[in-house]
Design a protein around this motif. Structure first.
Motif, PDB file in Angstrom:
ATOM      1  N   VAL A 186      45.092  64.390  11.589  1.00  8.17           N
ATOM      2  CA  VAL A 186      44.449  63.524  10.603  1.00  8.17           C
ATOM      3  C   VAL A 186      43.461  62.569  11.261  1.00  8.17           C
ATOM      4  N   ARG A 187      43.730  62.159  12.478  1.00  6.75           N
ATOM      5  CA  ARG A 187      42.734  61.336  13.178  1.00  6.75           C
ATOM      6  C   ARG A 187      41.480  62.152  13.450  1.00  6.75           C
ATOM      7  N   GLY A 188      41.648  63.437  13.722  1.00  6.45           N
ATOM      8  CA  GLY A 188      40.492  64.304  13.919  1.00  6.45           C
ATOM      9  C   GLY A 188      39.675  64.500  12.658  1.00  6.45           C
ATOM     10  N   LEU A 189      40.309  64.291  11.500  1.00  4.75           N
ATOM     11  CA  LEU A 189      39.617  64.396  10.217  1.00  4.75           C
ATOM     12  C   LEU A 189      38.989  63.072   9.782  1.00  4.75           C
ATOM     13  N   GLY A 190      39.164  62.030  10.598  1.00  8.39           N
ATOM     14  CA  GLY A 190      38.481  60.768  10.311  1.00  8.39           C
ATOM     15  C   GLY A 190      39.363  59.591   9.979  1.00  8.39           C
ATOM     16  N   ALA A 191      40.688  59.743  10.027  1.00  9.97           N
ATOM     17  CA  ALA A 191      41.567  58.620   9.695  1.00  9.97           C
ATOM     18  C   ALA A 191      41.395  57.488  10.700  1.00  9.97           C
ATOM     19  N   ASP A 192      41.302  56.267  10.193  1.00  7.62           N
ATOM     20  CA  ASP A 192      41.199  55.096  11.063  1.00  7.62           C
ATOM     21  C   ASP A 192      42.568  54.600  11.505  1.00  7.62           C
ATOM     22  N   GLU A 193      43.541  54.715  10.624  1.00 10.89           N
ATOM     23  CA  GLU A 193      44.913  54.307  10.938  1.00 10.89           C
ATOM     24  C   GLU A 193      45.858  55.423  10.514  1.00 10.89           C
ATOM     25  N   PHE A 194      46.983  55.499  11.194  1.00 10.09           N
ATOM     26  CA  PHE A 194      47.984  56.523  10.881  1.00 10.09           C
ATOM     27  C   PHE A 194      49.336  55.869  10.665  1.00 10.09           C
ATOM     28  N   VAL A 195      50.034  56.286   9.607  1.00 13.41           N
ATOM     29  CA  VAL A 195      51.392  55.839   9.335  1.00 13.41           C
ATOM     30  C   VAL A 195      52.252  57.076   9.087  1.00 13.41           C
ATOM     31  N   ALA A 196      53.297  57.240   9.870  1.00 12.62           N
ATOM     32  CA  ALA A 196      54.206  58.371   9.664  1.00 12.62           C
ATOM     33  C   ALA A 196      54.999  58.164   8.376  1.00 12.62           C
ATOM     34  N   ARG A 197      55.298  59.249   7.681  1.00 15.94           N
ATOM     35  CA  ARG A 197      56.083  59.161   6.451  1.00 15.94           C
ATOM     36  C   ARG A 197      57.377  58.397   6.695  1.00 15.94           C
ATOM     37  N   THR A 198      57.699  57.501   5.777  1.00 14.79           N
ATOM     38  CA  THR A 198      58.865  56.651   5.918  1.00 14.79           C
ATOM     39  C   THR A 198      59.344  56.205   4.554  1.00 14.79           C
ATOM     40  N   ASP A 199      60.625  55.819   4.477  1.00 21.75           N
ATOM     41  CA  ASP A 199      61.173  55.293   3.228  1.00 21.75           C
ATOM     42  C   ASP A 199      60.635  53.901   2.930  1.00 21.75           C
ATOM     43  N   ARG A 200      60.074  53.242   3.928  1.00 25.11           N
ATOM     44  CA  ARG A 200      59.516  51.893   3.762  1.00 25.11           C
ATOM     45  C   ARG A 200      57.995  51.966   3.868  1.00 25.11           C
ATOM     46  N   LEU A 201      57.398  52.801   3.041  1.00 26.06           N
ATOM     47  CA  LEU A 201      55.976  53.081   3.163  1.00 26.06           C
ATOM     48  C   LEU A 201      55.117  51.842   2.937  1.00 26.06           C
ATOM     49  N   GLY A 202      55.428  51.079   1.895  1.00 22.93           N
ATOM     50  CA  GLY A 202      54.621  49.906   1.604  1.00 22.93           C
ATOM     51  C   GLY A 202      54.563  48.948   2.771  1.00 22.93           C
ATOM     52  N   ALA A 203      55.720  48.629   3.346  1.00 29.03           N
ATOM     53  CA  ALA A 203      55.776  47.703   4.476  1.00 29.03           C
ATOM     54  C   ALA A 203      55.057  48.269   5.692  1.00 29.03           C
ATOM     55  N   ALA A 204      55.218  49.576   5.944  1.00 28.75           N
ATOM     56  CA  ALA A 204      54.580  50.190   7.106  1.00 28.75           C
ATOM     57  C   ALA A 204      53.059  50.148   6.991  1.00 28.75           C
ATOM     58  N   VAL A 205      52.535  50.397   5.801  1.00 27.35           N
ATOM     59  CA  VAL A 205      51.083  50.373   5.614  1.00 27.35           C
ATOM     60  C   VAL A 205      50.553  48.947   5.743  1.00 27.35           C
ATOM     61  N   ARG A 206      51.290  47.982   5.224  1.00 28.72           N
ATOM     62  CA  ARG A 206      50.829  46.589   5.284  1.00 28.72           C
ATOM     63  C   ARG A 206      50.816  46.049   6.717  1.00 28.72           C
ATOM     64  N   GLU A 207      51.533  46.704   7.626  1.00 25.78           N
ATOM     65  CA  GLU A 207      51.460  46.297   9.028  1.00 25.78           C
ATOM     66  C   GLU A 207      50.091  46.606   9.627  1.00 25.78           C
TER      67      GLU A 207
END
Length: 310
Positions: A186-207
């Motif tokens: 996904v970084r090769g496709l242009g993603a600036d940040e990466f978050v692995a799938r998690t049950d605490r998605l909202g908190a992980a993205v806000r980091e």
């Protein structure tokens, strides 16, 4: 001609490659000799009966499958002003009651087709119409401009990957959610940040996006978990209506509905030839192995479309 149909709903075993009459184009239509036809999740929903249960597909003695096509026009109906015999094209069938693209021939409105990208194989080209138009319209619905932040769930999938590339072209910063093993992809496709799938998605993205992202496109159907990563007043675009969360915190929640926009598909095909968009194929199979394609897609983990080759 051979075509994939179902006469009853159920698992992959109900799929049938039947002999049907060859279709003929009407006014404003073209007939395409199919070179490749991608398999999409909506084919699984059609086969299982989920679309009919949801009231999106009228009951019928037989239902044809296949939305995406790459092939060559071999017959043109009256009044067609775009497309001629021998043209290599791609197209989208968005009327479920019409003939399916997983067949030897398919008839489409000429306005639903576009010149095929010349830099990729027919199999890769067939993976563009549904995924590309879905990603493009979903991104437009967010209303984001350069410098804003977009969360893309399911970022390693066919739609998610195209979303990352389209966002990068517009200067939109992206946070990609996918499996841990997909970070490099996904970084090769242009993603600036990466978050692995998690049950605490909202908190992980806000980091990585303090205060929340400006918009979400939920290609991975994370639902309310992805909405928790959205800032107040932001925009959430769902691709599957039943999993759209409520518009909490003054957010906008929209459901993207794709349609066969041949003009925009022409522009997306040009981006493929320019090396800016990458339709991905996980494998090709003969038409007769359509059940195996459904089984592999149901199992998950594919990083690209499975494509049937008549």
């Amino acid at each position: 001609m051979r075509a994939v149909i179902v006469r009853r709903f159920g698992g992959p075993q109900v799929l049938e490659v039947a002999e049907l009459p060859e279709p003929r184009p009407g006014r404003g239509q073209v007939r395409i000799r199919v070179a490749a036809a991608a398999v999409n999740r909506i084919d699984l929903s059609t086969r299982s009966g989920a679309l009919t249960e949801a009231g999106l597909l009228a009951p019928a003695p037989a239902v044809a499958l296949g939305w995406d096509v790459a092939g060559v026009i071999d017959e043109v109906g009256p009044g067609v002003r775009r497309g001629a015999d021998g043209d290599a094209v791609i197209g989208l069938r968005d009327v479920l009651s019409a003939g399916g693209a997983q067949a030897e021939w398919v008839v489409l409105d000429a306005a639903a087709t576009a010149p095929a990208p010349s830099s990729v194989s027919a199999a890769q080209a067939s993976a563009l119409p549904l995924a590309g138009l879905t990603a493009d319209r979903a991104l437009s619905l967010t209303g984001l401009v350069a410098g804003q932040n977009l969360l893309v769930t399911g970022a390693a999938g066919g739609v998610g990957g195209l979303l990352l590339e389209l966002a990068a072209l517009r200067g939109i910063r992206t946070v990609a959610v996918a499996g841990e093993a997909d970070e490099k992809t996904v970084r090769g496709l242009g993603a600036d940040e990466f978050v692995a799938r998690t049950d605490r998605l909202g908190a992980a993205v806000r980091e990585v996006a303090p205060g929340g992202v400006d918009a979400v496109v939920d290609a991975g159907v994370a639902g309310i978990a992805a909405h928790e990563a959205l800032r107040g007043g932001g925009t959430f675009v769902a691709l599957v209506a039943p999993f759209a969360p409520p518009p909490l915190r003054a957010t906008r929640v929209l459901v993207q509905e794709v349609f066969a926009d041949g003009a925009r598909l022409t522009e997306l095909a040009a981006l493929v030839d320019a090396g800016r968009l990458t339709p991905r194929v996980a494998g090709t199979l003969p038409l007769e192995e359509v059940a195996g394609a459904h089984e592999r897609m149901s199992a998950g983990g594919l990083r690209g479309r499975l494509v049937l080759v008549p």
